[in-house]
Design a protein around this motif. Structure first.
Motif, PDB file in Angstrom:
ATOM      1  N   GLY A 195       0.828  -1.198   0.000  1.00  0.00           N
ATOM      2  CA  GLY A 195       0.000   0.000   0.000  1.00  0.00           C
ATOM      3  C   GLY A 195       0.863   1.248   0.000  1.00  0.00           C
ATOM      4  O   GLY A 195       2.099   1.175   0.002  1.00  0.00           O
ATOM      5  N   LYS A 196       0.209   2.412  -0.002  1.00  0.00           N
ATOM      6  CA  LYS A 196       0.930   3.675  -0.034  1.00  0.00           C
ATOM      7  C   LYS A 196       0.155   4.734   0.738  1.00  0.00           C
ATOM      8  O   LYS A 196      -1.060   4.614   0.959  1.00  0.00           O
ATOM      9  CB  LYS A 196       1.156   4.141  -1.472  1.00  0.00           C
ATOM     10  N   VAL A 197       0.872   5.780   1.120  1.00  0.00           N
ATOM     11  CA  VAL A 197       0.259   6.922   1.775  1.00  0.00           C
ATOM     12  C   VAL A 197      -0.411   7.780   0.712  1.00  0.00           C
ATOM     13  O   VAL A 197       0.223   8.156  -0.282  1.00  0.00           O
ATOM     14  CB  VAL A 197       1.306   7.733   2.559  1.00  0.00           C
ATOM     15  N   GLU A 198      -1.698   8.102   0.909  1.00  0.00           N
ATOM     16  CA  GLU A 198      -2.464   8.856  -0.076  1.00  0.00           C
ATOM     17  C   GLU A 198      -2.296  10.368   0.100  1.00  0.00           C
ATOM     18  O   GLU A 198      -1.908  11.072  -0.822  1.00  0.00           O
ATOM     19  CB  GLU A 198      -3.940   8.480   0.017  1.00  0.00           C
ATOM     20  N   ASP A 199      -2.614  10.872   1.273  1.00  0.00           N
ATOM     21  CA  ASP A 199      -2.491  12.310   1.518  1.00  0.00           C
ATOM     22  C   ASP A 199      -2.243  12.552   3.000  1.00  0.00           C
ATOM     23  O   ASP A 199      -2.375  11.640   3.832  1.00  0.00           O
ATOM     24  CB  ASP A 199      -3.741  13.066   1.044  1.00  0.00           C
ATOM     25  N   ILE A 200      -1.882  13.784   3.320  1.00  0.00           N
ATOM     26  CA  ILE A 200      -1.476  14.158   4.682  1.00  0.00           C
ATOM     27  C   ILE A 200      -2.328  15.319   5.147  1.00  0.00           C
ATOM     28  O   ILE A 200      -2.632  16.241   4.379  1.00  0.00           O
ATOM     29  CB  ILE A 200       0.014  14.560   4.710  1.00  0.00           C
ATOM     30  N   PHE A 201      -2.712  15.260   6.434  1.00  0.00           N
ATOM     31  CA  PHE A 201      -3.467  16.355   7.032  1.00  0.00           C
ATOM     32  C   PHE A 201      -2.906  16.620   8.425  1.00  0.00           C
ATOM     33  O   PHE A 201      -2.753  15.682   9.225  1.00  0.00           O
ATOM     34  CB  PHE A 201      -4.952  16.011   7.136  1.00  0.00           C
TER      35      PHE A 201
END
Length: 552
Positions: free
Chosen positions: A187-193
């Motif tokens: 898997g992968k990191v999609e977005d950051i908040f």
């Protein structure tokens, strides 16, 4: 001059001829054009508008819209937004692509991109940038979209599971950073908040199928970015992920050893990211009882998080060193004791990991202290100097009362064997340092002076003896010695077996033997009657014992 001539002639009126055939050409062209306009209007797709921050690389009438590398539309107009915070791109879609305009469809500009994790869009170096369309899953449609500034990490519709990860530590991840399971990227990191109020970073991540089935309620996520070198009390350890995480940041997940797998997660869930696998594994222990040890020795090498062990088995962790707010007086005082706060976890000592187990540890530890439970700092690794807390029983030094510090139960502390040896060596060095070196040096110098004087005297005596030896007349001494030996030989010959002296000596000894035989009766008489030389009389016979006569 005026011509007043009257013309009485009248015009000839003739009937008009029918419509000319030449007009059929524009009429046919008009009909054909109208039909083409109608056909174009009837078969053209809807017009959409896409908002982008910049129109870099886009051209009206040239830039295409593609879906899976198939042309589905074309940019018709580009203009600035009224708010001047972006551009508005108008595009005409093909009729057959109308079903792709779902409410959650995504648009982004495809152009050459080079990053640490990937290289994409190289084909646009020759053909120019284009707009990619990723159809959504919604049943609703719309014609106004907000374009993405970067391509999505995971295309929409990809089977898998979305999870939200959070971290308040000092490590961070970027879009596209891998999520691994036992070294395999799944898997992968999609977005950051970043939540400013909570001061916590949240990461939306996607785990592809079928690996999303590995995510359960007991799953833990931890950091595997780059190469991590740790110097701990048990030695040096090196941790790495796969090749991809060596170049970028990465997150690994799994169920820690000796834990049940738990139920599967079927919808978006929230997980914490731990600094390493060890801390992720320790997260299973929820309850912990806190105690304090007061250290008189140095705490160099003892770090927060160092293990607390009992006979080599971990039972807790060091929580704080030199607790703030402790009222122990001036830290520079010789009798100052450093408070070290540590925990004992019920789950690690075979008790239930709940409030009941926590109370049992507190009550039992009070009894153990009275039975001689002591805490000490031990060096776990001589190379790093890292220390840990060791609990051990010393029944020979039991303690009657239980001490408390800042509302914590105090476990008595003792020095370790290495510290005791160090203290003894220090005491010896202190005694050595206490020696008056000036007086010792003076005495040593005096002794050396006396020894030098003695050596001189000895050398003088040796010289005098040598001189005396040289003064002796060796020949005269030898002659006197020979003369003495000759006289001794003469004397021995005079007393030899064939000499007159020897014969005379034998006659004298024979005469002496005869005289002793003659004197023997007299000596016996004197032994029997010592007064016989003074008193004379008849000799009486020695009395003989007689038997008693029997009575008649």
């Amino acid at each position: 001059m005026t011509d007043n001539t009257n013309h009485s002639q009248q015009a000839d009126i003739k009937a008009a001829r029918s419509l000319s055939a030449i007009w059929l050409v524009p009429l046919v062209a008009l009909i054909i054009g109208g039909w083409m306009v109608y056909y174009q209007w009837a078969n053209q797709g809807p017009e959409i508008q896409i908002e982008f921050e910049s129109a870099e690389g886009l051209e009206a009438g040239k830039t295409k819209i593609k879906a899976r590398n198939v042309d589905v539309g074309e940019v018709t107009q580009i203009r600035l937004k009224k708010s001047n915070d972006g551009v508005l791109v108008s595009a005409r879609m093909n009729k057959e692509a109308e079903h792709l305009l779902n409410a959650d469809s995504q648009f982004w500009v495809v152009s050459p991109r080079v990053s640490i994790s990937e290289v994409s869009g190289l084909t646009t170096l020759l053909s120019g940038p284009y707009i990619e369309l990723s159809p959504g899953q919604s049943n609703k449609t719309k014609t106004r979209f907000t374009g993405l500034e970067e391509p999505p990490v995971t295309p929409q519709g990809t089977p898998g599971l979305f999870v939200t990860l959070n971290s308040d530590d000092e490590f961070a991840y970027g879009r596209g950073d891998p999520i691994t399971y036992k070294g395999l990227t799944v898997g992968k990191v999609e977005d950051i908040f970043f939540n400013i109020e909570e001061r916590v970073v949240y990461y939306n991540a996607f785990i592809e199928a079928p690996y999303h089935q590995l995510v359960t309620h007991n799953t833990r996520f931890w950091n595997v970015s780059g190469v991590r070198l740790e110097l701990k009390s048990d030695g040096i350890s090196v941790h790495t992920g796969n090749v991809e995480t060596l170049l970028t940041n990465g997150i690994a997940f799994g169920v820690p050893d000796n834990m049940p797998k738990g139920e599967r997660v079927t919808e978006r869930a929230y997980f914490d990211i731990y600094p390493d696998y060890e801390k992720a594994s320790e997260a299973r222990y929820k309850e912990e009882a806190h105690f304090v040890m007061l250290i008189s020795d140095t705490v160099r090498g003892l770090n927060v998080g160092a293990p607390v062990e009992y006979r080599g088995l971990p039972v807790g962790k060091v929580k704080s060193i030199d607790m703030s707010g402790a009222e122990l007086g001036n830290i520079l005082n010789e009798d100052y004791r450093i408070p070290v706060l540590f925990s004992i976890q019920p789950g690690r000592v075979g008790l239930p990991d709940n409030a009941e187990g926590l109370d049992h540890v507190k009550v039992q530890t009070r009894k153990w202290i009275k039975q001689g439970l002591k805490a000490s700092l031990q060096t776990g690794n001589l190379l790093t100097g890292a220390q840990f807390v060791e609990l051990q029983f010393y029944p020979q030094s039991t303690q009657g009362s239980v001490e408390r510090f800042d509302d914590y139960l105090v476990i008595p502390a003792i020095s370790d064997e290495f510290t005791q040896i160090t203290q003894k060596v220090s005491a010896i060095l202190d005694k050595f340092n206490a020696i008056e070196m000036n007086k010792l040096a003076t005495d040593t110098q005096q002794m050396v002076t006396e020894f030098t004087q003695t050596a001189k005297t000895f050398r003088q005596a040796s010289a005098d003896f040598s001189q005396l030896s040289e003064d002796l007349d060796t020949r005269q001494l030898t002659a006197n010695l020979n003369r003495t030996l000759s006289q001794l030989n003469q004397l021995l010959r005079d007393y030899g077996a064939d000499s007159q002296t020897y014969d005379g000596l034998n006659r004298t000894l024979e005469s002496l033997n005869r005289m002793m035989r003659d004197l023997k009766p007299l000596i016996m008489q004197l032994n029997h009657t010592p007064n016989s030389l003074i008193f004379t009389g008849a000799e009486e016979d020695d009395p003989e014992p007689q038997a008693k006569e029997p009575q008649s």
